[in-house]
Scaffold this active site. Structure first.
Site, PDB file in Angstrom:
ATOM      1  N   SER A 158       0.799  -1.166   0.094  1.00  0.00           N
ATOM      2  CA  SER A 158      -0.129  -0.042  -0.068  1.00  0.00           C
ATOM      3  C   SER A 158       0.788   1.338  -0.070  1.00  0.00           C
ATOM      4  O   SER A 158       0.299   2.236  -0.207  1.00  0.00           O
ATOM      5  CB  SER A 158      -0.886  -0.002   1.154  1.00  0.00           C
ATOM      6  OG  SER A 158      -0.213   0.017   2.375  1.00  0.00           O
ATOM      7  N   SER A 182       3.577  -4.255   2.915  1.00  0.00           N
ATOM      8  CA  SER A 182       3.294  -3.078   2.287  1.00  0.00           C
ATOM      9  C   SER A 182       4.661  -1.810   2.199  1.00  0.00           C
ATOM     10  O   SER A 182       4.376  -0.778   1.481  1.00  0.00           O
ATOM     11  CB  SER A 182       2.230  -2.038   2.820  1.00  0.00           C
ATOM     12  OG  SER A 182       0.936  -2.557   2.448  1.00  0.00           O
TER      13      SER A 182
END
Ligand code: GLN
Length: 490
Positions: A158, A182
């Site tokens: 992310s 992430s």
């Protein structure tokens, strides 16, 4: 003068100390680069006034010989970190124009050490995703492209804004968070270095929570040394986060260049997936050869519960997310919809404010925690988690210092290419989630390119609170592989 944005943090630190340039010049060069690179959508908020003010303050301190370890170093901050008086959204519509009256501990420590805030970086909504396509601000573009192609690729997620901005030289380093990969996956997709520290090494206070037992903050940078420099400022005990651990923060930079002779490096056979691209396989054995040439001993190890890690993660993480996200109800933060009665307000706010992936996670999480399914899913996943942790413990008990694996099962893919089937997206995390489940540190280091010219990374997994070994080993890989910069097209 060389382009100031191409310097590493270590080089900039030396240049500032020798008065080759000022912190204000360094910041201005980055602000200009950001302006010229808006097409990448890496920043969701630019803070040029704050940046210039902080750079001026850094220059004054440097002149008086009082500059901290990051004096005048311009950084980007993932929009998951609360920044006082500066909009923080987790890239979700539901937070709207939320302006926190407080600053996260990690960023507080960066400013304490003299760093400069350039702006807030894009990420997947509430850090849920592996491609930065779930952000309410739209996807981030990877500065890397396939040779001879202008297809826009994802930077991973992310922390896609962090990785893209660091790779494209729109900041010298960035904060990121890693719940299931992430930090490491976007680092691998952009030829940057990313380290997820041991759970408890950095304070989670002031970071928007996704899955609290897995979330950790860490840096993304352009060299292993730079990641070590940033880690030292980010790490540390914080009484405001009871899961942060009270262990002294070592001088991580001192690990760079340290001999790895005699270290035992595990190669887990379960990470050799069926149908894994030959290029990834080749990169992995090349990495092993580099470590061997540096004097390490390579041993095959077994982590037998690896195959259950991804399904167990996608129960534990949504369960915790559904609980953490219950606070977004239209009362306290950002968006408020539906005024008839309180139930309607909750429903309308949440339906309107959360994107599709976040809604999916909340539904999965609520389901696996519900009375009838708690034992079958959540409790079972927690048991699997214990077994995964034990696999690593058994391995380290045999004298293994670190484990070498690929960072991702593929190179960066195209925007819109994956995700019609959410499981296809979840498979990106296959090599990284085990590390979060076990609470261990993991570093992704660029190690080569695929046949289309896209970067690929290797991951090193370490013992709890032994990030130092990862920096030493990561440096060996960086020395052998070199560093990689995307050709500028924007
Ligand atoms: N891609 C994983 C997920 O979507 C991990 C995300 C993260 O580490 N924040 O849950």
């Amino acid at each position: 003068m060389t382009d100031l944005t191409s310097l590493t943090i270590a080089e900039a630190r030396a240049g500032l100390a020798s008065k080759s340039f000022t912190a204000s010049e360094l910041t201005d060069a980055h602000l200009a680069a950001i302006e010229a690179a808006r097409v990448l959508n890496a920043y969701v908020l630019e803070t040029p006034d704050r940046a210039r003010e902080m750079a001026r303050a850094a220059d004054e301190k440097i002149a008086k010989g009082e500059g901290g370890p990051l004096a005048g170093i311009p950084l980007g901050i993932k929009d998951l970190f609360a920044t006082r008086d500066i909009r923080t959204t987790a890239c979700s519509k539901i937070l709207g124009n939320f302006i926190p009256p407080y600053e996260s501990t990690v960023t507080t420590q960066l400013w304490r050490d003299g760093a400069v805030l350039l702006g807030k970086l894009n990420n997947d909504e509430f850090a849920m995703g592996s491609s930065n396509e779930t952000s309410c601000f739209g996807p981030v573009t990877n500065p890397w492209r396939r040779d001879g192609s202008n297809t826009t690729l994802v930077p991973g997620g992310s922390s896609g804004g962090s990785a893209s901005a660091v790779a494209a030289q729109l900041c010298m380093g960035a904060t990121a968070t890693d719940t299931g990969g992430s930090i490491r996956q976007p680092a691998a997709f952009t030829a940057t270095v990313g380290i997820k520290p041991t759970y408890g090494r950095c304070s989670r206070w002031g970071i928007v929570a996704f899955a609290s037992s897995l979330d950790q903050a860490g840096p993304i940078a352009r060299s292993v040394r730079d990641a070590a420099i940033l880690m030292r400022s980010m790490a540390g005990h914080d009484p405001k986060d009871t899961t942060s651990v009270d262990i002294a923060v070592p001088d991580y930079e001192a690990s760079i260049g340290k001999s790895v002779k005699g270290m035992k490096i595990g190669i887990p056979k379960e990470y050799r997936l069926d149908g894994m691209p030959a290029e990834i396989e080749k990169l992995w054995s090349e990495g092993a050869d580099w470590l061997k040439a540096a004097g390490a001993e390579l041993v095959e190890v077994s982590l037998p519960h690896t195959k259950y890690a991804l399904p167990a993660y996608y129960i534990v993480a949504p369960a915790e997310a559904s609980s953490n996200l219950a606070r977004y109800d239209g009362v306290r933060y950002g968006l408020r919809e539906g005024a008839k009665n309180i139930i309607e307000m909750y429903e309308d706010t949440r339906a309107e404010g959360f994107g599709a992936e976040v809604r999916r996670r909340v539904l999965i999480g609520t389901y696996v925690l519900s009375a009838g399914y708690y034992d079958a899913y959540y409790l079972r996943a927690q048991k699997v988690r214990t077994l995964i942790k034990k696999d690593f413990e058994d391995c380290f008990a045999k004298g293994v210092n670190a484990i070498l694996t690929p960072a991702t099962p593929s190179a960066a893919f195209g925007i819109g290419e994956k995700g019609a089937d959410p499981v296809e997206m979840y498979l990106n995390d296959i090599f990284t989630v085990t590390v979060n489940m076990a609470g261990l540190p993991g570093i992704a280091v660029p190690a080569g390119k695929d046949s289309q010219g896209l970067p690929l990374g290797l991951q090193l997994i370490g013992r709890a609170f032994d990030e130092e070994t990862l920096f030493s080993l990561g440096d060996v890989i960086e020395q052998a592989a070199g560093r990689f910069t995307p050709a500028k097209w924007w």
